[in-house]
Enzyme design. Structure first.
Site, short mmCIF file in Angstrom:
data_model
loop_
_atom_site.label_atom_id
_atom_site.label_comp_id
_atom_site.label_asym_id
_atom_site.label_seq_id
_atom_site.Cartn_x
_atom_site.Cartn_y
_atom_site.Cartn_z
N CYS A 85 73.77 94.38 58.50
CA CYS A 85 74.48 93.22 57.94
C CYS A 85 75.11 92.39 59.05
CB CYS A 85 75.58 93.69 56.98
SG CYS A 85 75.03 94.70 55.60
N CYS A 129 78.36 97.87 58.07
CA CYS A 129 76.89 97.90 57.97
C CYS A 129 76.26 97.21 59.18
CB CYS A 129 76.46 97.23 56.67
SG CYS A 129 74.69 96.90 56.54
#
Length: 237
Positions: free
Chosen positions: A165, A162
């Site tokens: 993230c 991600c």
């Protein structure tokens, strides 16, 4: 007059039928899985980036990045006589890819509603996943114990594939150290903790859940700037 009305109705039916036919079918996870399993010669296409695909994908899916310069060229190698099933992370890119496929003559196109995130939160099979090296599965019992032991707990749902993230990690780690002893920041790897994702209905990452005295107080979804993260970390102290 009756003839005119009849023609208008007939035209409307034909138009609506064509409009419906020209659109790809958007299917829920269960519908998508069932339709794919029942379709002979089905072609399963992951239209995310190679990096996202490498972090985990649906079994037997082929990666054709929708945003790559050669997307239009690559889809020409697909069989137009057979159904095509497409998905991305959450549904945005796959909708555009499905439309492109239809415009290129593919008549049987199925789009996964909610994408890879929705598929994984439904605990459906995937392959190629690898949890972060320092992460582990957290049982519901362990989580309940931590929520009981700490006044303020923040669950940081992330995945090693991600982008947002990864981008936030330095800020999260910095604030975790700054508020050590006051706030417990618990990183929850989405690939290693599907049961926890299902329990808290996490269908998008990054997601932060904030608990105060064992009760969930807030949910924050998506990329957060450091100032916004700091507010999350401190507002329930």
């Amino acid at each position: 007059m009756k003839n005119i009305i009849s023609k208008i109705i007939l035209f409307s039916i034909i138009y609506l039928g064509f409009f419906s036919f020209s659109k790809a079918q958007v299917l829920s996870v269960e519908e998508f899985e069932k339709k794919y399993s029942e379709s002979s010669g089905a072609q399963l296409i992951d239209v995310r980036t190679a990096g996202e695909y490498g972090g985990g994908h649906l079994p037997k899916a082929t990666n054709v990045d929708y945003r790559s310069a050669d997307f239009q060229e690559k889809i020409k190698s697909l069989d137009k006589t057979k159904p095509v099933f497409v998905y991305c992370l959450s549904g945005g890119r796959s909708a555009s890819a499905a439309e492109a496929l239809r415009k290129n003559g593919f008549s049987q196109v199925y789009d996964l509603q909610g994408g890879y995130l929705k598929w994984t939160t439904k605990m459906k099979p995937v392959e190629g996943t690898s949890a972060a090296k320092d992460s582990k599965a957290i049982t519901e019992a362990e989580l309940e114990t931590l929520l009981a032991q700490h006044s303020v707990v923040i669950l940081d749902f992330f995945a090693p594939w991600c982008g947002p993230c990864i981008k936030m990690m330095p800020a999260v780690e910095k604030l975790s150290e700054e508020y050590k002893g006051k706030v417990l920041i618990l990183k929850v790897d989405a690939d290693a903790n599907r049961a926890i994702l299902t329990k808290y209905h996490i269908d998008e990452i990054p997601t932060f859940l904030i608990f105060k005295d064992g009760t969930q107080k807030m949910r924050a979804i998506g990329y957060q700037e450091e100032s916004a993260l700091k507010k999350l970390f401190t507002q329930y102290l």
